[in-house]
Design a protein around this motif. Structure first.
Motif, PDB file in Angstrom:
ATOM      1  N   GLY A 206       0.801  -1.224   0.000  1.00 22.17           N
ATOM      2  CA  GLY A 206       0.000   0.000   0.000  1.00 22.17           C
ATOM      3  C   GLY A 206       0.823   1.256   0.000  1.00 22.17           C
ATOM      4  N   SER A 207       2.136   1.167  -0.193  1.00 24.00           N
ATOM      5  CA  SER A 207       2.974   2.359  -0.185  1.00 24.00           C
ATOM      6  C   SER A 207       2.774   3.181  -1.444  1.00 24.00           C
ATOM      7  N   VAL A 208       2.320   2.551  -2.506  1.00 25.38           N
ATOM      8  CA  VAL A 208       2.033   3.241  -3.748  1.00 25.38           C
ATOM      9  C   VAL A 208       0.605   2.917  -4.139  1.00 25.38           C
ATOM     10  N   SER A 209      -0.163   3.942  -4.512  1.00 22.33           N
ATOM     11  CA  SER A 209      -1.540   3.724  -4.925  1.00 22.33           C
ATOM     12  C   SER A 209      -1.585   3.371  -6.397  1.00 22.33           C
ATOM     13  N   ALA A 210      -2.440   2.430  -6.762  1.00 20.85           N
ATOM     14  CA  ALA A 210      -2.565   2.031  -8.159  1.00 20.85           C
ATOM     15  C   ALA A 210      -3.158   3.149  -9.001  1.00 20.85           C
ATOM     16  N   ALA A 211      -3.850   4.083  -8.395  1.00 19.50           N
ATOM     17  CA  ALA A 211      -4.444   5.229  -9.090  1.00 19.50           C
ATOM     18  C   ALA A 211      -4.237   6.462  -8.226  1.00 19.50           C
ATOM     19  N   PRO A 212      -4.237   7.640  -8.848  1.00 20.91           N
ATOM     20  CA  PRO A 212      -4.094   8.849  -8.041  1.00 20.91           C
ATOM     21  C   PRO A 212      -5.250   8.998  -7.059  1.00 20.91           C
ATOM     22  N   THR A 213      -5.010   9.696  -5.966  1.00 19.01           N
ATOM     23  CA  THR A 213      -6.073   9.945  -4.986  1.00 19.01           C
ATOM     24  C   THR A 213      -7.178  10.766  -5.633  1.00 19.01           C
ATOM     25  N   PHE A 214      -8.396  10.347  -5.417  1.00 25.01           N
ATOM     26  CA  PHE A 214      -9.563  11.068  -5.919  1.00 25.01           C
ATOM     27  C   PHE A 214      -9.916  12.136  -4.889  1.00 25.01           C
ATOM     28  N   VAL A 215      -9.891  13.395  -5.294  1.00 20.86           N
ATOM     29  CA  VAL A 215     -10.049  14.510  -4.359  1.00 20.86           C
ATOM     30  C   VAL A 215     -11.319  15.293  -4.687  1.00 20.86           C
ATOM     31  N   PHE A 216     -12.057  15.666  -3.651  1.00 20.85           N
ATOM     32  CA  PHE A 216     -13.236  16.494  -3.870  1.00 20.85           C
ATOM     33  C   PHE A 216     -13.305  17.599  -2.835  1.00 20.85           C
ATOM     34  N   THR A 217     -14.124  18.590  -3.127  1.00 20.91           N
ATOM     35  CA  THR A 217     -14.299  19.713  -2.216  1.00 20.91           C
ATOM     36  C   THR A 217     -15.749  20.156  -2.247  1.00 20.91           C
TER      37      THR A 217
ATOM     38  N   THR B 195     -13.015  27.312  -4.541  1.00 20.35           N
ATOM     39  CA  THR B 195     -13.606  26.041  -4.953  1.00 20.35           C
ATOM     40  C   THR B 195     -13.556  25.905  -6.478  1.00 20.35           C
ATOM     41  N   ILE B 196     -13.934  26.974  -7.152  1.00 16.57           N
ATOM     42  CA  ILE B 196     -13.928  26.976  -8.621  1.00 16.57           C
ATOM     43  C   ILE B 196     -12.507  26.850  -9.151  1.00 16.57           C
ATOM     44  N   THR B 197     -11.570  27.570  -8.542  1.00 19.96           N
ATOM     45  CA  THR B 197     -10.169  27.519  -8.972  1.00 19.96           C
ATOM     46  C   THR B 197      -9.594  26.118  -8.813  1.00 19.96           C
ATOM     47  N   ALA B 198      -9.881  25.476  -7.686  1.00 22.54           N
ATOM     48  CA  ALA B 198      -9.374  24.118  -7.441  1.00 22.54           C
ATOM     49  C   ALA B 198      -9.916  23.142  -8.483  1.00 22.54           C
ATOM     50  N   PHE B 199     -11.169  23.306  -8.857  1.00 25.40           N
ATOM     51  CA  PHE B 199     -11.782  22.449  -9.877  1.00 25.40           C
ATOM     52  C   PHE B 199     -11.155  22.712 -11.239  1.00 25.40           C
ATOM     53  N   ARG B 200     -10.992  23.978 -11.572  1.00 28.60           N
ATOM     54  CA  ARG B 200     -10.400  24.336 -12.867  1.00 28.60           C
ATOM     55  C   ARG B 200      -8.979  23.785 -13.003  1.00 28.60           C
ATOM     56  N   ASN B 201      -8.200  23.864 -11.919  1.00 30.22           N
ATOM     57  CA  ASN B 201      -6.796  23.436 -11.945  1.00 30.22           C
ATOM     58  C   ASN B 201      -6.601  21.943 -11.734  1.00 30.22           C
ATOM     59  N   ASN B 202      -7.704  21.188 -11.654  1.00 26.73           N
ATOM     60  CA  ASN B 202      -7.653  19.738 -11.430  1.00 26.73           C
ATOM     61  C   ASN B 202      -7.023  19.381 -10.085  1.00 26.73           C
ATOM     62  N   GLN B 203      -7.096  20.302  -9.124  1.00 23.64           N
ATOM     63  CA  GLN B 203      -6.694  19.969  -7.755  1.00 23.64           C
ATOM     64  C   GLN B 203      -7.781  19.138  -7.079  1.00 23.64           C
TER      65      GLN B 203
ATOM     66  N   ARG C  42     -10.142  11.751  -0.847  1.00 22.83           N
ATOM     67  CA  ARG C  42      -9.801  12.767   0.156  1.00 22.83           C
ATOM     68  C   ARG C  42     -10.673  13.998  -0.046  1.00 22.83           C
ATOM     69  N   PHE C  43     -11.196  14.518   1.063  1.00 24.46           N
ATOM     70  CA  PHE C  43     -11.925  15.788   1.040  1.00 24.46           C
ATOM     71  C   PHE C  43     -10.967  16.913   1.408  1.00 24.46           C
ATOM     72  N   VAL C  44     -10.966  17.980   0.611  1.00 24.69           N
ATOM     73  CA  VAL C  44     -10.107  19.140   0.865  1.00 24.69           C
ATOM     74  C   VAL C  44     -10.993  20.369   1.046  1.00 24.69           C
ATOM     75  N   PRO C  45     -10.995  20.982   2.232  1.00 26.95           N
ATOM     76  CA  PRO C  45     -11.792  22.204   2.422  1.00 26.95           C
ATOM     77  C   PRO C  45     -11.123  23.396   1.755  1.00 26.95           C
ATOM     78  N   VAL C  46     -11.921  24.363   1.365  1.00 25.28           N
ATOM     79  CA  VAL C  46     -11.406  25.599   0.786  1.00 25.28           C
ATOM     80  C   VAL C  46     -11.999  26.784   1.543  1.00 25.28           C
ATOM     81  N   LYS C  47     -11.395  27.959   1.345  1.00 23.80           N
ATOM     82  CA  LYS C  47     -11.764  29.126   2.144  1.00 23.80           C
ATOM     83  C   LYS C  47     -12.851  29.986   1.512  1.00 23.80           C
ATOM     84  N   SER C  48     -13.093  29.826   0.210  1.00 23.86           N
ATOM     85  CA  SER C  48     -14.058  30.696  -0.458  1.00 23.86           C
ATOM     86  C   SER C  48     -14.698  29.975  -1.634  1.00 23.86           C
ATOM     87  N   TYR C  49     -15.806  30.531  -2.117  1.00 19.27           N
ATOM     88  CA  TYR C  49     -16.458  29.973  -3.297  1.00 19.27           C
ATOM     89  C   TYR C  49     -15.513  30.046  -4.491  1.00 19.27           C
ATOM     90  N   ALA C  50     -14.806  31.180  -4.630  1.00 14.99           N
ATOM     91  CA  ALA C  50     -13.874  31.350  -5.750  1.00 14.99           C
ATOM     92  C   ALA C  50     -12.775  30.296  -5.715  1.00 14.99           C
TER      93      ALA C  50
END
Length: 285
Positions: free
Chosen positions: A16-27, A67-75, A57-65
């Motif tokens: 389990g030291s390496v994931s077979a796929a990248p971590t799926f991240v949402f906010t 949230t949009i930036t993280a989605f646009r940048n594929n974070q 993994r869930f990643v919190p963000v500080k503002s609505y903007a």
């Protein structure tokens, strides 16, 4: 040397030291205080991880903007957006799709609330007497806390909120709007009806100090939006698996944290009314 590297990589995969796929991240848009958001969405992360059999993994963000930036940048690859933030994000990321919404979300609404000192009571339309008072929206990017309330104010008065009220503020989230009006810092505010109803039910609002004076007509709001490139990153069929996991989310504890009765399919076209209103009042190019 090459064979040794292969053995090391194989061992790391087995342990389990390496994931077979990248971590799926949402906010999610920060429509309530951060502590509550983390409690809500960590449970969702655990659920999705079990359903998708991949790291989530869930990643919190500080503002609505943000949230949009993280989605646009594929974070993040998945986001729980409001109507306006979802429209903005999908315009920035070709191929992205609204895939699920709460049962209540096609018919969402906003409440206008007032401090008791105003003497205002519940009415079928916005009273003319609110002119000249102080008013707070929620976040600048909120559908229920800014976009639709501003639209109805402009419809009612034929002017921008800044010309209707003596002072206009932006609280940042719906919970904060309640607190500011309850304290008298602002005489009026507008917010998501779900946040108000949940706070009243939990005994977190002093209804002798603040009350609902008007509710808007309904409109489409919150939804889950996915990027369109998930299958390329996570494997064929991954997008459909995420969509299915969201739609079959039926654990009462998970649903109560939204709060929603359940989730139903959604499409980009469902939010065309929001896009049109946003363009009309200048919140979307």
């Amino acid at each position: 040397m090459f064979k040794m590297m292969l053995r090391v990589i194989a061992l790391m995969l087995l342990t389990g030291s390496v994931s077979a796929a990248p971590t799926f991240v949402f906010t999610a848009i920060p429509d309530q205080d951060e502590t509550r958001l983390k409690q809500r969405f960590q449970k969702v992360a655990d659920y999705l991880q079990q359903e998708l059999q991949t790291d989530v993994r869930f990643v919190p963000v500080k503002s609505y903007a943000a949230t949009i930036t993280a989605f646009r940048n594929n974070q993040v690859q998945l986001a729980w957006f409001g109507g306006l933030s979802g429209v903005k994000a999908r315009e920035l990321v070709p191929g992205s799709r609204a895939v699920a919404q709460g049962v209540e979300d096609p018919d969402f609404k906003s409440y206008f609330i007032a401090h008791q000192s105003t003497g205002l009571d519940s009415a079928e339309s916005l009273p003319v007497s609110i002119r000249g008072l102080t008013f707070t929206f929620g976040s600048k990017g909120s559908t229920s806390g800014r976009l639709m309330p501003e639209y109805h104010l402009r419809e009612q008065f034929g002017q921008s909120p800044e010309k209707v009220f003596s002072r206009v503020g932006f609280s940042g989230n719906h919970s904060r709007t309640i607190a500011l009006v309850e304290s008298g810092a602002y005489q009026l505010g507008a917010l998501n009806y779900k946040v108000w109803d949940a706070a009243v039910e939990a005994g977190k609002v002093d209804t002798s100090k603040v009350k609902v004076i008007w509710e808007t007509p309904t409109y489409p709001d919150y939804q889950w939006t996915l990027r369109g490139d998930l299958d390329a990153a996570y494997g064929e069929g991954f997008t459909a698996r995420v969509e299915q996991a969201l739609l079959k989310m039926n654990d009462p504890e998970l649903l109560s944290s939204f709060p929603r009765q359940g989730f139903i399919p959604a499409s980009n076209a469902d939010f065309e009314p929001v896009r049109k209103v946003a363009k009309q009042i200048g919140l979307l190019d």
